[in-house]
Design a protein around this motif. Structure first.
Motif, PDB file in Angstrom:
ATOM      1  N   PRO A 102     -10.500  -7.628   2.696  1.00 24.96           N
ATOM      2  CA  PRO A 102      -9.529  -8.722   2.768  1.00 24.96           C
ATOM      3  C   PRO A 102      -9.421  -9.410   1.402  1.00 24.96           C
ATOM      4  CG  PRO A 102     -10.927  -8.747   4.695  1.00 24.96           C
ATOM      5  CD  PRO A 102     -11.487  -7.702   3.774  1.00 24.96           C
ATOM      6  N   MET A 103      -8.209  -9.810   1.053  1.00 25.69           N
ATOM      7  CA  MET A 103      -7.948 -10.345  -0.280  1.00 25.69           C
ATOM      8  C   MET A 103      -8.519 -11.765  -0.437  1.00 25.69           C
ATOM      9  SD  MET A 103      -5.777  -7.874   0.574  1.00 25.69           S
ATOM     10  CE  MET A 103      -4.464  -8.568   1.534  1.00 25.69           C
ATOM     11  N   ARG A 140       2.205  -1.096  -0.812  1.00 27.09           N
ATOM     12  CA  ARG A 140       2.638  -2.021   0.233  1.00 27.09           C
ATOM     13  C   ARG A 140       1.588  -2.048   1.327  1.00 27.09           C
ATOM     14  NH1 ARG A 140       7.818  -3.874   1.440  1.00 27.09           N
ATOM     15  NH2 ARG A 140       9.351  -3.410  -0.166  1.00 27.09           N
ATOM     16  N   HIS A 141       1.272  -3.254   1.827  1.00 25.98           N
ATOM     17  CA  HIS A 141       0.333  -3.347   2.940  1.00 25.98           C
ATOM     18  C   HIS A 141       0.836  -2.544   4.132  1.00 25.98           C
ATOM     19  CE1 HIS A 141      -2.136  -6.489   1.186  1.00 25.98           C
ATOM     20  NE2 HIS A 141      -1.062  -7.175   0.879  1.00 25.98           N
ATOM     21  N   ARG A 172      -8.723  -3.129   4.604  1.00 24.20           N
ATOM     22  CA  ARG A 172      -7.253  -3.165   4.593  1.00 24.20           C
ATOM     23  C   ARG A 172      -6.721  -1.954   3.837  1.00 24.20           C
ATOM     24  NH1 ARG A 172      -5.837  -8.583   5.651  1.00 24.20           N
ATOM     25  NH2 ARG A 172      -7.671  -9.507   6.654  1.00 24.20           N
ATOM     26  N   PHE A 205      -9.191  -1.483   0.641  1.00 21.28           N
ATOM     27  CA  PHE A 205      -9.836  -2.643   0.000  1.00 21.28           C
ATOM     28  C   PHE A 205     -10.231  -3.681   1.041  1.00 21.28           C
ATOM     29  CE2 PHE A 205      -5.159  -2.467  -0.787  1.00 21.28           C
ATOM     30  CZ  PHE A 205      -4.735  -3.451   0.092  1.00 21.28           C
ATOM     31  N   ALA A 230      -4.344   3.098  -0.741  1.00 19.94           N
ATOM     32  CA  ALA A 230      -5.432   2.266  -1.270  1.00 19.94           C
ATOM     33  C   ALA A 230      -6.195   1.613  -0.127  1.00 19.94           C
ATOM     34  CB  ALA A 230      -4.868   1.197  -2.202  1.00 19.94           C
ATOM     35  N   ALA A 248      -3.113   0.061   1.929  1.00 18.43           N
ATOM     36  CA  ALA A 248      -1.751  -0.016   1.387  1.00 18.43           C
ATOM     37  C   ALA A 248      -1.278   1.397   1.112  1.00 18.43           C
ATOM     38  CB  ALA A 248      -1.737  -0.828   0.100  1.00 18.43           C
ATOM     39  N   TYR A 276      -9.669   2.820  -4.425  1.00 20.86           N
ATOM     40  CA  TYR A 276     -10.593   1.914  -3.739  1.00 20.86           C
ATOM     41  C   TYR A 276     -10.797   0.681  -4.602  1.00 20.86           C
ATOM     42  CZ  TYR A 276     -11.567   6.486  -1.649  1.00 20.86           C
ATOM     43  OH  TYR A 276     -11.439   7.712  -1.056  1.00 20.86           O
ATOM     44  N   PHE A 277     -10.896  -0.482  -3.958  1.00 20.39           N
ATOM     45  CA  PHE A 277     -11.089  -1.730  -4.710  1.00 20.39           C
ATOM     46  C   PHE A 277     -12.264  -2.545  -4.159  1.00 20.39           C
ATOM     47  CE2 PHE A 277      -6.719  -0.545  -5.454  1.00 20.39           C
ATOM     48  CZ  PHE A 277      -6.605  -0.715  -6.826  1.00 20.39           C
ATOM     49  N   ALA A 278     -12.808  -3.373  -5.051  1.00 18.60           N
ATOM     50  CA  ALA A 278     -13.870  -4.335  -4.714  1.00 18.60           C
ATOM     51  C   ALA A 278     -15.046  -3.617  -4.055  1.00 18.60           C
ATOM     52  CB  ALA A 278     -13.307  -5.474  -3.873  1.00 18.60           C
TER      53      ALA A 278
END
Lengths: 164, 83, 164, 83
Positions: B79-80, B60-61, B54, B77, B75, B56, B5-7
């Motif tokens: 939006p970038m 890869r997305h 989002r 996360f 993963a 991955a 998990y990110f952000a």
């Protein structure tokens, strides 16, 4: 590999600042086939949406960030006659006035260099797994951190490369 | 299978990564999101708007309908916002 | 003049080489409102239309070149929210590998910086009174000089700024 | 009125600049080009294809139908190849 299509690609993710001029020199040194170099530098501003900030904090997905940027460098190479590409993206805490990202593209002529630099920046903004947090002014305790929201204008910018 | 998990997804879930073993009928990324959302309040909050998050697979997305069979690392996360 | 719209414009024609990194530093130093810097460097290649050359020789129309570039810098300022622009164009004899022209544009966001740099380059190519001669290989006596012909692709490139 | 020539226009005319005093009925840039073309072989060669030669009055680009009345300096040159 023929000399005419020799292409240098440099891709780095790092916490430390970078030296844009040194990177350009590394890409062009000893070559006389490069006629155009475009450099984009993204810099941390002291405000975000009109509010003062004390820093940006960039999180990234190690491994995927390199892979995703690498795929887009390959896509740019396939699309334009590039002689060199450098992408450097920093992560961690970045203060206003400091550089965040560097894209350098080199080609024989300016059209390819400009197009590839814009293409790479549009993709970095929307597809590379980085997330920015802003740190707002205040003492150590009071410093609020907020995640920056993705901009729909960045999504539209990336769309233009799909139709062409 | 490892999940990362990110952000703010990481902040809401309350951890950066974990190993999970979802039931056999969890076939796609959106199945997995629905299953994770039932694992606790933090997960439910992280995935409250599944269209925003989002994903991955193996760096890869992928879209929500991607199959997770054989994935080593998934993963999630927001939006970038790089560049 | 409000601080928010403070814009630095530097325009120089010179025989001597320039220092691109120093020019970028001069434009961004002490400011935290600039989020994007685009730099274009045009470099003398060792070939022209596939034939080896030993040098370029650039003639210009003093007075008109400055005025014409100045008018286009003003047009770019009017069109995009720029925080800084630098244009340096060399004249005289330029050897392969040496820089010819530098355009630096600075803005809060990348779109304006990219667009203004491309706009200025397209106009420099087609409207700024400079003429390039190539010097082909050979001994002092045998060195043939040929004027480079204008490219129709440069005329098409400049057309795109008229419709928008 | 001063006339200046650049690049191959200068080479063909054989000089970089000169002062001229054209007859009163020479009203436009294209009149002046036609008149100059009759002043000798070099001029005729320089302006053999008048559509190719560009012109400027007092350091601004002008078209062939621009009036030269009041001009201090008129320049002729090939299409530009800077940048």
């Amino acid at each position: 590999m023929s000399e005419a299509t020799e292409m240098t690609a440099i891709l780095r993710l790092q916490r430390e600042p970078f030296d844009a001029a040194g990177e350009v020199a590394a890409l062009t040194r000893g070559r006389a086939d490069i006629g155009a170099v475009v450099t984009f530098t993204g810099i941390c501003r002291a405000d975000e949406n009109g509010e003062p900030i004390t820093a940006l904090d960039l999180e990234h997905y190690p491994g995927m960030a390199e892979a995703e940027i690498g795929r887009h460098v390959e896509a740019a190479r396939a699309r334009w006659p590039l002689l060199g590409v450098t992408v450097i993206h920093r992560y961690g805490r970045i203060a206003p006035g400091e550089d965040i990202v560097l894209v350098v593209t080199a080609s024989s002529h300016r059209e390819a260099a400009f197009a590839a630099a814009e293409f790479l920046m549009d993709y970095l903004k929307t597809r590379a797994p980085f997330w920015k947090q802003v740190e707002k002014a205040g003492d150590e305790e009071a410093r609020a951190k907020t995640w920056i929201e993705a901009k729909s204008s960045d999504d539209s910018a990336v769309e233009r490369w799909k139709s062409a | 299978m490892k999940v990362r998990y990110f952000a703010w997804v990481r902040e809401r879930v309350g951890k950066a990564e974990e190993d999970i073993d979802p039931p056999a009928d969890i076939a796609t990324v959106s199945d997995l999101v629905a299953w994770l959302s039932r694992q606790g309040e933090g997960y439910a909050y992280a995935f409250e708007n599944p269209n925003v998050v989002r994903s991955a697979i193996d760096k890869r997305h992928v879209r929500a309908d991607a199959r997770i069979n054989g994935a080593k690392e998934i993963a999630f996360f927001p939006p970038m916002t790089g560049g």
